[in-house]
Design an enzyme around this catalytic site. Structure first.
Site, PDB file in Angstrom:
ATOM      1  N   GLU B  60     -61.449  17.132  49.094  1.00 32.72           N
ATOM      2  CA  GLU B  60     -60.581  15.976  48.864  1.00 32.72           C
ATOM      3  C   GLU B  60     -60.480  15.125  50.126  1.00 32.72           C
ATOM      4  OE1 GLU B  60     -59.878  19.125  48.135  1.00 32.72           O
ATOM      5  OE2 GLU B  60     -60.031  19.079  45.948  1.00 32.72           O
ATOM      6  N   HIS B 129     -50.969  22.638  38.730  1.00 30.48           N
ATOM      7  CA  HIS B 129     -51.423  21.538  37.868  1.00 30.48           C
ATOM      8  C   HIS B 129     -50.236  20.735  37.320  1.00 30.48           C
ATOM      9  CE1 HIS B 129     -54.612  24.611  37.729  1.00 30.48           C
ATOM     10  NE2 HIS B 129     -55.449  23.609  37.593  1.00 30.48           N
TER      11      HIS B 129
END
Lengths: 415, 338
Positions: B60, B129
């Site tokens: 990322e 999540h």
């Protein structure tokens, strides 16, 4: 000479984006994978300098040959009892995975992840290590926990987030934890726990302990900075750690080329850090066992870390949220040139006269039965939503002691 | 106009921008051939080409850093972080680099990047999540933060974000991708097609950054909300029988303080809601601003309804999620009714 490339008539640059050899509808193409014959890789002494064994990062350590015999210097010469135990645990893991996948499909839990095809990577390593050695797993090493003897019913309780869930309903299914069994709590974030394995190993060295650590990471996650931090720390402090890269070829839809796996072997990442590196046929139980044992002996002799690329294939979907037929040929798993780890170990035992197809059938039935019995016990406590720990426990363990905010929030929720 | 869900609307925004501007390109984990784990970039690689929408390594920090480099060259990268919960390895690149390029170079360099990421709970995703990390970005000078609540806004805001010359964090409420969700989780899921907000023009249009919308007109009190919580607040008003004015902030930074102040000064009461944990959440900033701008008109203390100060617990999704009952109770307290 003109300083402007256009004036020199040099060709324009173009951006390269890698693509896998086959997509859905294409014929399966594994022609680039040319496994060397079993027994061909040399086995250096554990005292060998990492720089003198660089070739082992580019080949494949393989023990089982096409005739199902164990050959070459890496043959760990294991007794049939240990091999049968490995076969049993792998078969049990597969039965467990199949059942839990079905339970998710039936709505009994929210999520599941199988390790089909990768069982040897975890089971052989677990059996090659000492019980006190510490594992920092990813979410695909459930077989390691099973190999340590952790009860299936406890694993299912975690999957169902039920009242007996050891994680108290807080974690996504498959994110197990068991300090007692040397199995670190799985976070679900990628790569984060690889350098933590190094830290644990440094602590063991600091305390003059004899235990070592083993860390796991997927090939896709080697792109994360944490992978490189792990190798740097392991190299700097000669940490007693085994760093496993499980190269199962696919990170959800991204083939290993998106982690630069088509430019160089993942094991070769160790060379730049001066870390001993092995590339191992991850579907060869004996090769995984032997490589792990070799690395463990080095670590215990204070000779430092080993990076092992476990070359394998993710035969199942990434998770229950994934459908691999959307990005790779549906029949690709059946064509993996290194076969299936359970089949290969079974065939080896049969070749040694220590096993039979009939015994395997019985074992498979027994494993399904073991899983069924555990499921009955766990489902009697409850599946997701039917049973869970008391809601007030959700405010516990944020800190060792609750501060006023959490006490007030718990009261506000009325639990 | 075609009815689009939020996934289709976001896809359409990127499709439009790829066609209009050759300097726009898209990359992120699984966004290329596969079209993203939530299918938001589906078909874009096939339509616009391999180098316009492609997969990225699982890094990322690398994704954001590469986008900054491309921005320095003059491109307009649109990057996806697969889940907001995975954004933290990119934090240094966002905070120390993207946010400050313009300032430290006195305008010599800038980072015109758009970072899309699904965020929020309601899908039984557990703590990896489900998170809502918007406040750690709104706290950073130099970043803009946008959160749509419906397909029409999602497309218009995303186009504005891509066209914006500063770095924009664009959080997509994943629970709203396929239909509006008002927090009554036992009700069957409704598709977007039933909502007028799914009438999305096929071509280019903007919803400006920094402009809030009134999602529900009302006289009793003002609710400040964004993302999924806009729908929850509307449901809560009905549940609590309070004539609440629900303001959909749409952009957290820059914030439409005029719309907020006008509404709260009129109603005299305010409830602030978000899914994120309470302490140092964006709600704290909103409460401070409301008291700065509306103190003399306030008739009751401002209430915050938020996620608890815990990680998002898998089995306690609906105890954690600030649903219409909790929001409605806060509305009634602010009204002096119990």
């Amino acid at each position: 000479m003109e300083r402007n490339a256009e004036m020199r008539n040099e060709p324009a640059l173009s951006l390269r984006v890698p693509t896998p050899r086959a997509r859905p509808g294409d014929p399966v193409d594994f022609s680039h994978i040319k496994p060397p014959p079993a027994g061909a890789a040399p086995r250096p002494d554990i005292r060998e300098e990492p720089g003198a064994m660089r070739d082992l990062a580019f080949t494949l350590v393989r023990v089982l040959n096409e005739e199902h015999e164990a050959v070459g210097p890496w043959d760990p010469r294991l007794g049939a009892d240990l091999l049968r135990r490995g076969l049993e645990i792998m078969t049990l893991t597969r039965a467990y995975d199949d059942r839990m996948m079905r339970m998710q499909r039936q709505g009994k839990t929210s999520f599941y992840m199988k390790c089909t095809g990768e069982e040897a990577v975890a089971v052989a390593a677990a059996l090659a290590l000492d019980p006190g050695d510490m594992c920092f797993p990813t979410y695909r090493q459930q077989a390691f926990l099973i190999a340590r003897g952790y009860p299936l019913v406890q694993m299912m309780n975690q999957i169902y987030s039920n009242a007996a869930d050891p994680c108290k309903g807080r974690q996504l299914p498959v994110m197990y934890t068991s300090k007692k069994d040397g199995f670190f709590t799985i976070s679900g974030n990628l790569g984060t726990q690889f350098p933590q394995a190094v830290g644990w190993a440094m602590a063991s060295a600091y305390k003059g302990d004899r235990r070592i650590a083993v860390g796991y990471i997927g090939e896709g996650s080697t792109a994360e900075g944490d992978f490189h931090a792990a190798l740097t720390f392991a190299s700097v402090y000669r940490a007693p750690v085994i760093l496993n890269v499980v190269n199962n070829q696919w990170a959800i839809s991204s083939f290993q080329g998106f982690a630069a796996g088509d430019s160089a072997a993942f094991a070769a990442r160790g060379i730049g850090y001066g870390v001993a590196a092995l590339r191992v046929d991850g579907n060869d139980f004996l090769a995984v066992y032997a490589a792990t044992r070799w690395a463990a002996e080095r670590a215990r002799a204070n000779l430092g870390p080993t990076l092992i690329e476990m070359f394998t294939y993710r035969a199942a979907a990434h998770s229950t949220s994934d459908d691999p037929s959307r990005y790779r040929p549906a029949e690709e798993p059946q064509h993996w040139p290194l076969g299936d780890p359970i089949e290969r170990l079974k065939n080896h035992l049969i070749a040694r006269g220590e096993w039979s197809e009939a015994k395997q059938k019985t074992l498979e039935k027994d494993c399904v039965e073991q899983v069924r019995a555990a499921a009955k016990e766990s489902e009697a406590i409850g599946t997701l939503g039917q049973s869970r720990p008391s809601a007030k426990t959700m405010f516990e363990d944020v800190y060792k002691e609750q501060d006023w905010r959490l006490r007030r929030q718990r009261q506000e929720l009325g639990v | 106009m075609p009815a689009m869900n939020m996934i289709q609307a976001l896809n359409s925004a990127m499709d439009v921008m790829l066609a209009r501007d050759p300097d726009v390109l898209i990359f992120g984990e699984d966004v290329g051939y596969f079209g993203g784990v939530f299918r938001v970039t589906e078909g874009l690689q096939a339509k616009h080409g391999l180098t316009r929408c492609f997969d990225a390594p699982i890094a990322e920090g690398g994704i954001v850093a590469a986008a900054i480099g491309m921005g320095a060259y003059g491109l307009r990268p649109v990057i996806e972080i697969q889940f907001a919960d995975y954004i933290y390895p990119a934090y240094d690149q966002l905070v120390s680099e993207a946010a400050r390029l313009r300032y430290r170079s006195a305008g010599d360099f800038s980072a015109p990047i758009t970072l899309r990421s699904p965020y929020g709970g309601g899908i039984f995703g557990g703590q990896t999540h489900s998170q809502s990390p918007e406040a750690i970005f709104t706290h950073v000078a130099g970043l803009k933060t946008v959160i749509p609540s419906n397909p029409y806004d999602a497309k218009g805001l995303l186009i504005s974000a891509i066209e914006d010359d500063d770095p924009v964090i664009f959080f997509e409420p994943k629970r709203l991708y396929n239909g509006p969700f008002d927090g009554w989780h036992e009700k069957p899921v409704e598709p977007w097609a039933k909502s007028p907000l799914s009438d999305v023009p096929e071509g280019h249009y903007n919803v400006p950054l920094g402009k809030a919308a009134i999602a529900r007109k009302g006289e009793d009190l003002t609710v400040l909300a964004y993302g999924t919580m806009v729908h929850v607040a509307i449901a809560a008003a009905e549940h609590a029988e309070v004539d609440a004015e629900v303001i959909d902030l749409r952009t957290l930074v820059p914030l439409d303080i005029e719309t907020i102040a006008e509404s709260v000064n009129r109603t005299g009461r305010c409830v602030v809601v978000h899914e994120a944990t309470r302490t140092s959440g964006f709600g704290a900033e909103l409460v401070a601003l409301v008291q700065e701008h509306c103190f003399y008109r306030l008739e009751a203390p401002i209430e915050r309804v938020t996620g608890w100060d815990t990680p998002y617990p898998h089995a306690f999704e609906w105890e954690y999620f600030p649903g219409p009952k909790r929001v409605g109770a806060a509305m009634r307290r602010v009204m002096g009714r119990t």
